[in-house]
Scaffold this active site. Structure first.
Site, mmCIF file in Angstrom:
data_model
loop_
_atom_site.group_PDB
_atom_site.id
_atom_site.type_symbol
_atom_site.label_atom_id
_atom_site.label_comp_id
_atom_site.label_asym_id
_atom_site.label_seq_id
_atom_site.Cartn_x
_atom_site.Cartn_y
_atom_site.Cartn_z
ATOM 1 N N GLN A 126 -6.742 9.406 7.463
ATOM 2 C CA GLN A 126 -6.046 8.123 7.342
ATOM 3 C C GLN A 126 -4.807 8.083 8.229
ATOM 4 O OE1 GLN A 126 -4.866 5.782 3.461
ATOM 5 N NE2 GLN A 126 -3.245 7.252 3.899
ATOM 6 N N GLY A 127 -4.689 7.042 9.040
ATOM 7 C CA GLY A 127 -3.495 6.889 9.868
ATOM 8 C C GLY A 127 -2.672 5.693 9.436
ATOM 9 N N GLU A 244 -7.826 3.225 -3.589
ATOM 10 C CA GLU A 244 -7.213 4.546 -3.614
ATOM 11 C C GLU A 244 -6.700 4.852 -5.017
ATOM 12 O OE1 GLU A 244 -3.781 4.928 -1.132
ATOM 13 O OE2 GLU A 244 -3.604 7.078 -1.468
ATOM 14 N N SER A 382 6.027 6.070 -3.294
ATOM 15 C CA SER A 382 6.820 6.969 -4.137
ATOM 16 C C SER A 382 7.000 6.380 -5.536
ATOM 17 C CB SER A 382 8.199 7.180 -3.503
ATOM 18 O OG SER A 382 8.961 5.990 -3.623
ATOM 19 N N GLU A 384 9.616 5.767 -7.026
ATOM 20 C CA GLU A 384 10.654 4.731 -7.016
ATOM 21 C C GLU A 384 10.053 3.388 -6.603
ATOM 22 O OE1 GLU A 384 11.133 7.878 -5.943
ATOM 23 O OE2 GLU A 384 12.391 8.325 -7.678
#
Lengths: 397, 375
Positions: A126-127, A244, A382, A384
């Site tokens: 994955q890029g 995902e 993240s 957060e």
């Protein structure tokens, strides 16, 4: 309400367990128990076993060669396999690119790429992330400029997981600087054998290599490798992220980790008795087990809603946060449990050889896992960022 | 696997929520707080008439439900309203024991006519269910009880007291504990208010006349069963209270302005509130786990897990909500005060986080951890 699986799902679970009893090789689960990441060959071996059974792509519809499972079946499969320490299915082709191609790809792209994902011909990576564009993905800069029948790609990607094994990469690239940052992004498929692609490993805190930098210098990519429409890549990327996020809670991984932790705590001696009987230690283990019991049910509530047709929204952010915190706590306790034998530096490279580990074998990777799994609360958005999503969508703040 | 309510349960939930939000407006809550018996007789009568007491019992027992999920539903709504009615004491504990030992008297409980208090815990016993020192001696035609009972909830309203005492065994031996019925007139006690609403009393038993209920020395299993259900009830009630606190706090963060913007725009408060929300969802899952297992083999494990988890989350929710509200959060008049007081008492009934953590450890030390989740 009813906490039991339906008869159909119980039968399915029995099928999965029987299959794992017969077909999951012991050398793959031994690896998991000792906390060592699978090699490329081990990943490929497990993929091939699943492909033969028709179970590699549980989430794909049957018309594309998938198993067509519902959300509960996928949950059962993921939980049972990960709890036994099987390697995870490498998500980039099966869980991420596959669904995007099925929904937005051309017929030619579907016909060419999907079978090659299933039979292991192609290994995708994955890029997405770039230096400066991590959780704030829309600020990405890697650029693709149209030149006749090709795009010319220049720029850099980073945190490319298992990119060292991959022969193809799907990338988000900037094709326009007009409008909002989300609007000029395209979704491009790139053969990594193309001249100008360079992969540089990033050695991680535990000594392992699982992520890489990928550099593009005047890489010429045929225009037929564009997925969907130019500048619409953000839409496809968001669609991919919803896929995902299945199994985001990682209940199976946590269960396997907790079982391993309890084995260590029973084996380690502390003041003439098993460490498991130290009340301070036992209290911390019990707290995380209680949390895991509740989270497993939170996860089922989300799975059950998804099976009923509701798209999981911010609930997956809840599961991401709670699931990663629980797994990190289990890792921290396993490191504590290993005692002084958490000290020897025993990287994956050492384990790759036939050398005996220093100290008990269960202690060899606890420190590495603890350090490595700090990533859990960072990647995939993240914790957060997940809290921001919850505050905005569930609390209206 | 199914996490939806049935149509009947949804109807009960809607009706109960409407009824309680009327009964527990600001005036209603004040009236309940100031009533001698610790709750409003009118509200109680309305609850009984709606079939809320009956929802705690199975059809065999003369009720309309009785499953763990029925309890979870009813008590979540009681908690959401901040209700102070002694539904746990008269319904789950007292009624639950009568359903086992004296089923023909249950009708008056379900109708809302009879009030009950279970006098079981003793000074120094803390939360250890089998630690009973009070004794019973056989007397001509009956029994006489001696000893002390601590913090007996709903004493002010109780028509009958159910009292445990030893007819055998000693210390924390589960065998030898017997259950007795004592009439209100036979007891001398002074009730006191408890934090968060309701009443309790200390009982001194000194040759108090009593009637044996059930088998001599064999009350413990029934006692453990009703305590498990009462723990579910208090956990579900806490869940409802936490949701109410979450809503209050969310509203406050959206409206209260400082430094030129709603304080809910400050990231640090958003993140703390997100954590509060996640933990409340964990509490909901723990309540579901307990509700689904309260009559099954894994009962005690889920009692310990749920009560420990809910105790932790309740403390977090109370403390975070007050902090995020600022000064108004520690005033008597604002609604949060009532929920905060009542929610902070959850840990003091049926075992606190430490007690249940020890129970959980004892029950799981040699067991494999859960593999997979639902079964």
């Amino acid at each position: 309400m009813n906490l039991e699986y339906s008869d159909e799902h119980k039968a399915f679970r029995d099928d999965v367990c029987r299959f794992l009893d017969e077909k999951l090789p012991e050398h793959l689960t031994d690896r998991g128990r000792r906390g060592r990441a699978p090699s490329k060959a081990e990943h490929e071996e497990w993929h091939a076993i699943l492909h033969e059974q028709g179970w590699l792509a549980g989430n794909w519809p049957r018309e594309f060669g998938g198993a067509g499972w519902d959300a509960v079946q996928r949950h059962i499969f993921e939980t049972e396999t990960t709890a036994r320490g099987a390697p995870r299915i490498v998500p980039f082709g099966v869980a991420m690119l596959g669904p995007v191609l099925q929904k937005f790809g051309s017929k030619a792209q579907q016909d060419h790429y999907l079978p090659r994902i299933l039979d292991g011909t192609d290994w995708w990576c994955q890029g997405y992330s770039e230096p400066g564009a991590g959780s704030d993905l829309a600020s990405l800069r890697c650029e693709a400029v149209r030149d006749g029948d090709h795009y010319v790609v220049n720029g850099q990607k980073t945190w490319t997981t298992l990119g060292q094994y991959a022969d193809h990469i799907f990338c988000l690239v900037r094709t326009s600087k007009e409008g909002k940052p989300q609007e000029g992004i395209s979704f491009l498929l790139i053969d990594m054998a193309t001249p100008g692609v360079e992969v540089r490993p990033i050695v991680l805190i535990d000594g392992s290599v699982e992520v890489n930098e990928v550099w593009f210098s005047d890489v010429r990519v045929p225009v037929e490798n564009l997925v969907g429409e130019e500048n619409k890549g953000w839409t496809y990327a968001k669609y991919l992220l919803t896929h995902e996020r299945t199994n985001i809670a990682g209940v199976g991984f946590a269960s396997a980790g907790l079982a391993a932790l309890k084995r260590i705590a029973r084996a380690e001696q502390d003041g003439g008795r098993p460490l498991a009987e130290n009340p301070h230690f036992a209290a911390r283990v019990a707290r995380v087990e209680i949390d895991l019991m509740a989270m497993a049910t939170t996860n089922l509530r989300v799975v059950s809603a998804a099976a009923g047709g509701q798209a999981p929204g911010a609930e997956s952010s809840m599961l991401k946060i709670k699931g990663t915190v629980i797994r990190q706590e289990i890792n921290a306790l396993a490191k504590t449990a290993a005692g002084p034998y958490a000290l020897p530096f025993q990287s994956e490279a050492v384990e790759g050889t036939n050398e005996e580990p220093v100290g008990p074998d269960y202690a060899a990777r606890v420190t590495g896992q603890y350090l490595n799994n700090r990533k859990l609360s960072i990647y995939g958005g993240s914790n957060e960022v997940q809290r921001q999503i919850i505050a905005k969508t569930m609390l209206g703040l | 696997m199914n996490f939806e309510w049935t149509d009947e349960q949804r109807m009960l939930q809607d009706g109960l929520r409407r009824y309680l939000s009327d009964a527990y407006d600001a005036t209603g809550r004040k009236a309940a707080r100031e009533a001698d018996r610790g709750f409003s007789a009118e509200t109680w009568a309305g609850l009984a008439e709606m079939g809320v007491v009956g929802a705690l019992f199975s059809e065999d027992q003369g009720g309309f439900g009785g499953s763990g999920f029925d309890l979870a539903l009813v008590f979540e709504e009681m908690g959401r309203a901040g209700a102070v009615d002694p539904l746990i004491d008269t319904g789950v504990l007292g009624g639950g024991l009568l359903a086992t030992f004296e089923p023909d008297t249950l009708e008056g409980v379900i109708a809302g006519e009879t009030h009950l208090a279970l006098a079981h815990a003793e000074p120094g016993a803390r939360y250890e269910l089998a630690r009973v020192a009070a004794t019973a001696e056989r007397d001509e035609g009956g029994w006489r009880l001696s000893g002390r009972k601590a913090v007996v909830a709903n004493a002010a309203a109780a028509d009958r007291f159910l009292v445990t005492a030893r007819t055998g065994g000693a210390g924390a031996d589960p065998d030898g504990i017997s259950l007795f019925a004592v009439e209100r007139g036979a007891l001398d006690f002074r009730p006191y208010p408890v934090v968060g609403g309701g009443t309790a009393a200390e009982l001194s038993l000194d040759g108090t006349p009593a009637t044996l209920l059930g088998p001599e020395g064999g009350a413990y299993p029934a006692l453990a069963a009703v305590h498990a259900r009462a723990t579910l009830a208090v956990c579900a009630e806490a869940l409802g209270m936490m949701e109410a606190v979450r809503d209050l706090t969310g509203d406050y963060l959206r409206t209260r302005k400082q430094f030129g913007q709603p304080i809910g725009k400050f990231q640090v408060l958003q993140h703390r509130m997100a954590d509060v929300l996640i933990e409340i969802e964990q509490a909901r899952s723990a309540v579901i786990n307990l509700a689904g297992n309260v009559d099954g083999d894994a009962r005690d494990l889920h009692v310990a897990a749920a009560k420990n988890l809910v105790g932790h989350v309740a403390r977090l929710v109370v403390e975070e909500a007050i902090q995020m509200h600022g000064g108004i959060g520690v005033t008597e008049e604002y609604d949060l005060g009532h929920y905060a007081r009542r929610l902070s008492m959850v840990d003091h009934r049926f075992g606190d986080t430490i007690h249940h953590l020890e129970r959980f450890i004892a029950l799981t030390r040699d067991a494999a951890p859960l593999e997979g989740a639902a079964r």
